[in-house]
Scaffold this active site. Structure first.
Site, PDB file in Angstrom:
ATOM      1  N   PHE A   1       2.062  -3.470   4.109  1.00 25.99           N
ATOM      2  CA  PHE A   1       2.035  -4.876   4.170  1.00 25.99           C
ATOM      3  C   PHE A   1       3.370  -4.931   3.832  1.00 25.99           C
ATOM      4  CE2 PHE A   1      -1.979  -6.760   4.239  1.00 25.99           C
ATOM      5  CZ  PHE A   1      -2.231  -5.891   5.277  1.00 25.99           C
TER       6      PHE A   1
ATOM      7  N   GLU B   1       0.111   5.560  14.091  1.00 29.07           N
ATOM      8  CA  GLU B   1       0.419   7.277  13.027  1.00 29.07           C
ATOM      9  C   GLU B   1       0.072   8.148  13.887  1.00 29.07           C
ATOM     10  OE1 GLU B   1      -0.529   8.687   8.637  1.00 29.07           O
ATOM     11  OE2 GLU B   1      -1.949   7.158   9.196  1.00 29.07           O
TER      12      GLU B   1
ATOM     13  N   CYS C   1       0.323  -1.360  -0.196  1.00 30.46           N
ATOM     14  CA  CYS C   1      -0.016   0.271   0.131  1.00 30.46           C
ATOM     15  C   CYS C   1       0.762   1.304   0.021  1.00 30.46           C
ATOM     16  CB  CYS C   1      -1.487   0.166   1.435  1.00 30.46           C
ATOM     17  SG  CYS C   1      -1.987  -1.420   1.201  1.00 30.46           S
TER      18      CYS C   1
ATOM     19  N   HIS D   1      -1.922   8.259   6.760  1.00 41.06           N
ATOM     20  CA  HIS D   1      -2.157   6.783   6.121  1.00 41.06           C
ATOM     21  C   HIS D   1      -4.219   6.161   6.112  1.00 41.06           C
ATOM     22  CE1 HIS D   1      -1.815   3.139   4.199  1.00 41.06           C
ATOM     23  NE2 HIS D   1      -1.827   2.246   5.406  1.00 41.06           N
TER      24      HIS D   1
ATOM     25  N   HIS E   1      -9.655   1.985   1.554  1.00 43.68           N
ATOM     26  CA  HIS E   1      -8.713   1.758   1.603  1.00 43.68           C
ATOM     27  C   HIS E   1      -7.915   0.889  -0.134  1.00 43.68           C
ATOM     28  CE1 HIS E   1      -4.312   1.362   1.458  1.00 43.68           C
ATOM     29  NE2 HIS E   1      -4.184   0.693   2.772  1.00 43.68           N
TER      30      HIS E   1
END
Length: 414
Positions: free
Chosen positions: A400, A315, A164, A304, A341
């Site tokens: 990931f 985050e 991502c 994100h 996403h």
């Protein structure tokens, strides 16, 4: 050579909130929700029955029947968004050296759907049932290849893959190619088409996605105490980059300047974020250093912000580490609350969103917020867009494997 300044003069978007750049910004700025029941396949047996699905996308609107059959949707999406970025830039392709145009377009999972379909054909019909276009449709770099073939771009051409974080990695690499002279222009970004049977089943098996089927419109709710996982999305985001001097000389409309990025790794876990945010902290710190600015110079971060219990807090904590007291003065947001996403396209589509926020001096909202989370106590621009004139903005994207990216954009000042 002296590093060149790099500006963004064209953008393209194909997303659940809009099938072009104008619709994309209109949807984001007005807090429009792109999450809807999945119609791509029968979801009756699936734990999650909704996604950020592009409404009304038809391949025949962009390609002839033969072309469409020979391209997985992730490649189709890339071409549509890249073509829009080129048109939006108003670049005269006949007036530039196409040997100096780079194409760097990534994807997190590539032609996963065509792989799935061809496995079914192999099982049903044996080896002769496999299409001769299977491999070219599958490979992640084919989107970049197809864009270069269509336009005759012979500069650096490849695909960085980092789950991502993919879209942002490709933007950073394209920025470097122009800055250091290996290319003069670049089409760059990310693309993804994961909303199909195996994509949904795989993420459901990981317990990563929301299963709020009775209230899907509010399922993507970053930073909300009731968040229960991310919502899958699809689409593409693209930028057209060129040297500052060239853009000014041709009188181009300049959205912004790219001034730095930071890439890092968590070195922690294959899927879970480092709870201390060490890798994310490093990426943001390196991005600020590369841009030559102070933390307090940033006005907005498109986070994100996936709507996962662990990720949003990690985050947030990293932002507090890097920005200190200024963290509470930032306008933060997560446009994933509206798009879902988009995986390998996320960093690119959200870079487009960040640039538009900078360009229009307006930060889109994080929608669906109802319940405060004590671990998420910053200004996430909840539920309504906010005016914010700023000089610098940042986009974060993580993947990931522990891949982290932060890219800094500067408002164009003439």
């Amino acid at each position: 050579m002296t590093p060149r300044r790099v500006v963004v003069t064209g953008m393209g978007a194909l997303a659940p909130v809009g099938k072009n750049l104008g619709e994309f910004w209109d949807g984001l700025s007005h807090g429009r929700n792109g999450v809807r029941p999945i119609t791509h396949f029968d979801v009756s047996q699936y734990a999650t029955k909704f996604a950020g699905q592009i409404d009304g996308y038809k391949a025949e609107d962009y390609f002839d029947a033969k072309e469409a059959r020979r391209m997985d949707k992730f490649t189709q999406y890339a071409i549509v968004a890249a073509d829009e970025a080129l048109a939006d830039s108003a670049i005269n392709l006949d007036a530039i050296d196409r040997n100096r145009v780079a194409v760097m377009i990534g994807t997190g999972i590539g032609g996963f759907e065509v792989f799935f379909r061809q496995c079914l054909e192999l099982d049903k019909r044996g080896p002769r049932g496999v299409s001769p276009f299977f491999i070219p449709m599958l490979i992640p770099d084919i989107a970049a290849g197809q864009v270069s073939i269509k336009h005759g771009f012979r500069g650096p051409n490849f695909c960085a893959v980092s789950a991502c974080a993919t879209g942002s990695h490709n933007i950073g690499l394209a920025f470097d190619a122009i800055r250091y002279g290996t290319a003069d222009f670049a089409v760059c970004g990310g693309t993804e088409a994961p909303v199909f049977e195996m994509g949904v089943a795989g993420f459901n098996a990981m317990k990563a996605m929301s299963t709020r089927n009775d209230d899907h419109e509010h399922a993507s709710r970053p930073f909300d105490a009731q968040r229960d996982g991310f919502v899958l999305g699809e689409g593409a985001g693209m930028l057209f980059l060129e040297p500052y001097e060239h853009a000014v000389a041709r009188g181009a409309r300049i959205y912004c300047e790219i001034v730095g990025y930071g890439f890092s790794a968590d070195a922690y876990h294959i899927t879970a974020p480092d709870p201390d945010g060490n890798g994310v902290t490093l990426a943001m710190t390196e991005a600020l250093k590369a841009a030559g600015i102070r933390p307090e110079d940033i006005g907005h971060i498109n986070m994100h912000g996936t709507s996962t219990p662990l990720g949003d807090v990690a985050e947030t904590n990293a932002i507090k580490k890097v920005f200190g007291d200024h963290a509470y003065k930032l306008n933060l947001n997560s446009t994933k609350s509206m798009t879902g996403h988009m995986l390998g396209a996320a960093g690119a589509a959200e870079s487009v969103a960040t640039i538009l926020a900078l360009y229009h001096a307006l930060v889109p909202p994080t929608i669906n917020f109802t319940t405060p989370d004590p671990g998420c106590d910053l200004n996430y621009t909840f539920n309504q867009a906010q005016d914010r004139k700023m000089k610098y903005a940042m986009n974060n994207a993580f993947g990931f494997g522990g891949h982290n990216t932060s890219v800094v954009f500067k408002a164009f000042e003439g």
